[in-house]
Design a protein around this motif. Structure first.
Motif, PDB file in Angstrom:
ATOM      1  N   MET A   1       0.826  -1.264   0.064  1.00 50.75           N
ATOM      2  CA  MET A   1       0.045  -0.063  -0.010  1.00 50.75           C
ATOM      3  C   MET A   1       0.954   1.331   0.088  1.00 50.75           C
ATOM      4  O   MET A   1       0.460   2.421  -0.707  1.00 50.75           O
ATOM      5  CB  MET A   1      -0.675  -0.043   1.245  1.00 50.75           C
ATOM      6  N   GLU A   2       1.848   1.266   0.794  1.00 48.85           N
ATOM      7  CA  GLU A   2       2.877   2.233   0.706  1.00 48.85           C
ATOM      8  C   GLU A   2       3.535   2.476  -0.789  1.00 48.85           C
ATOM      9  O   GLU A   2       3.696   3.813  -1.117  1.00 48.85           O
ATOM     10  CB  GLU A   2       3.928   2.052   1.724  1.00 48.85           C
ATOM     11  N   VAL A   3       3.867   1.586  -1.300  1.00 49.12           N
ATOM     12  CA  VAL A   3       4.390   1.707  -2.648  1.00 49.12           C
ATOM     13  C   VAL A   3       3.409   2.123  -3.590  1.00 49.12           C
ATOM     14  O   VAL A   3       3.935   3.146  -4.446  1.00 49.12           O
ATOM     15  CB  VAL A   3       4.846   0.147  -3.359  1.00 49.12           C
ATOM     16  N   LEU A   4       2.182   1.788  -3.429  1.00 46.04           N
ATOM     17  CA  LEU A   4       1.169   2.234  -4.362  1.00 46.04           C
ATOM     18  C   LEU A   4       0.827   3.771  -4.155  1.00 46.04           C
ATOM     19  O   LEU A   4       0.967   4.582  -5.049  1.00 46.04           O
ATOM     20  CB  LEU A   4      -0.289   1.443  -4.107  1.00 46.04           C
ATOM     21  N   ARG A   5       0.901   4.087  -2.889  1.00 45.00           N
ATOM     22  CA  ARG A   5       0.713   5.517  -2.443  1.00 45.00           C
ATOM     23  C   ARG A   5       1.706   6.269  -3.039  1.00 45.00           C
ATOM     24  O   ARG A   5       1.487   7.284  -3.518  1.00 45.00           O
ATOM     25  CB  ARG A   5       0.823   5.539  -0.904  1.00 45.00           C
ATOM     26  N   ASP A   6       2.866   5.907  -3.028  1.00 41.11           N
ATOM     27  CA  ASP A   6       4.233   6.791  -3.245  1.00 41.11           C
ATOM     28  C   ASP A   6       4.125   6.770  -4.759  1.00 41.11           C
ATOM     29  O   ASP A   6       4.642   7.731  -5.525  1.00 41.11           O
ATOM     30  CB  ASP A   6       5.559   6.009  -3.120  1.00 41.11           C
ATOM     31  N   GLN A   7       3.688   5.828  -5.479  1.00 44.21           N
ATOM     32  CA  GLN A   7       3.686   5.626  -7.189  1.00 44.21           C
ATOM     33  C   GLN A   7       2.549   6.641  -7.512  1.00 44.21           C
ATOM     34  O   GLN A   7       2.792   7.587  -8.484  1.00 44.21           O
ATOM     35  CB  GLN A   7       3.344   4.176  -7.528  1.00 44.21           C
ATOM     36  N   VAL A   8       1.274   6.738  -6.835  1.00 40.23           N
ATOM     37  CA  VAL A   8       0.253   7.724  -7.129  1.00 40.23           C
ATOM     38  C   VAL A   8       0.843   9.099  -6.940  1.00 40.23           C
ATOM     39  O   VAL A   8       0.603  10.101  -7.770  1.00 40.23           O
ATOM     40  CB  VAL A   8      -0.961   7.491  -6.220  1.00 40.23           C
TER      41      VAL A   8
END
Ligand SMILES: [Zn+2]
Length: 250
Positions: A1-8
């Motif tokens: 979820m952190e990776v996704l957040r950072d990608q967004v």
């Protein structure tokens, strides 16, 4: 979820005021929740839209988050990048599992990779545990389970050399894809089907079309075509964005 957040956040490029965020993930996705993910079981039950929306809010991005199946995102991306946003697009992704994406998005469940294509009791190699499924024949994982003594690449190579067991499997593999495609045609009508994924290298278009021709006989349903398309992750990302945009506009 952190990776996704950072990608967004990276994709937003400093912008906070955006209309929507779209993310494609594998599995059966409904209302922002990954209800089932046979090939990524740790995702099962994840309330992804809610979680991602929450973590983005902490970063000042309050846009609604749309979670869609990655194959559906791929279909939306194909529609967008080929200028066919008004057409029906269906795509089979031939990888570890078998994905089925369709555009436009509609309500319902579309687990096309688990289409039943055989009534043989011994066909039980699907990642979901179901019997007779397309993925149980075509999926990379399923092929490795079936041929414990050779890799899928060797199976198709050996088939070329005239080996009967491998040759029969190659036919079954093509028949399974033809059967699932024929079922989709009989339910949703003809049109364009795309094939992608690392195992499109095994597809012999002439064999596939011949089986499909044997399975679809009603003339109003015969205006279908199949095309191999490059598996570009960008296309999925564009499709996820298109879906978020359409949700935000609705
Ligand atoms: Zn299955």
């Amino acid at each position: 979820m952190e990776v996704l957040r950072d990608q967004v956040i990276a994709a937003a490029g400093g912008q906070k005021n955006i209309d929507g965020v779209g993310v494609g993930v594998p599995g059966l996705v409904r209302n922002g929740v990954v209800e089932e993910a046979p090939n990524l079981p740790q995702l099962k039950g994840a309330r992804m839209a809610e979680m991602l929306q929450g973590s983005l809010r902490n970063e000042g991005i309050t846009a609604p988050v749309t979670i869609i199946n990655d194959a559906d995102a791929f279909a939306a991306g194909i529609a967008a990048t080929t200028g066919k946003l008004d057409a029906v697009v269906r795509v089979w992704t031939l990888g570890v599992g078998i994905g089925y994406g369709r555009y436009p998005a509609t309500d319902g469940v579309w687990e096309g990779g688990h289409t039943v294509v055989t009534l043989d009791d011994k066909e039980n190699y699907c990642g979901c545990g179901g019997r007779g499924h397309l993925e149980g024949i075509m999926g990379h994982r399923a092929m490795r389970l079936r041929f414990l003594d050779m890799e899928p690449e060797e199976v198709f190579e050996t088939a070329k050399k005239g080996d009967v067991r491998c040759g029969d499997f190659k036919k079954l593999w093509h028949k399974a894809l033809a059967a699932a495609t024929a079922s989709s045609i009989h339910l949703r009508g003809p049109g364009k089907f795309y094939l992608a994924g690392f195992n499109v290298r095994f597809v012999e278009m002439a064999m596939l079309n011949e089986y499909l021709h044997q399975m679809v006989k009603m003339s109003p349903l015969q205006s279908y075509s199949i095309e191999v398309i490059n598996e570009a992750q960008e296309t999925r990302v564009i499709g996820a964005a298109v879906s978020a945009h359409q949700t935000a506009a609705a």
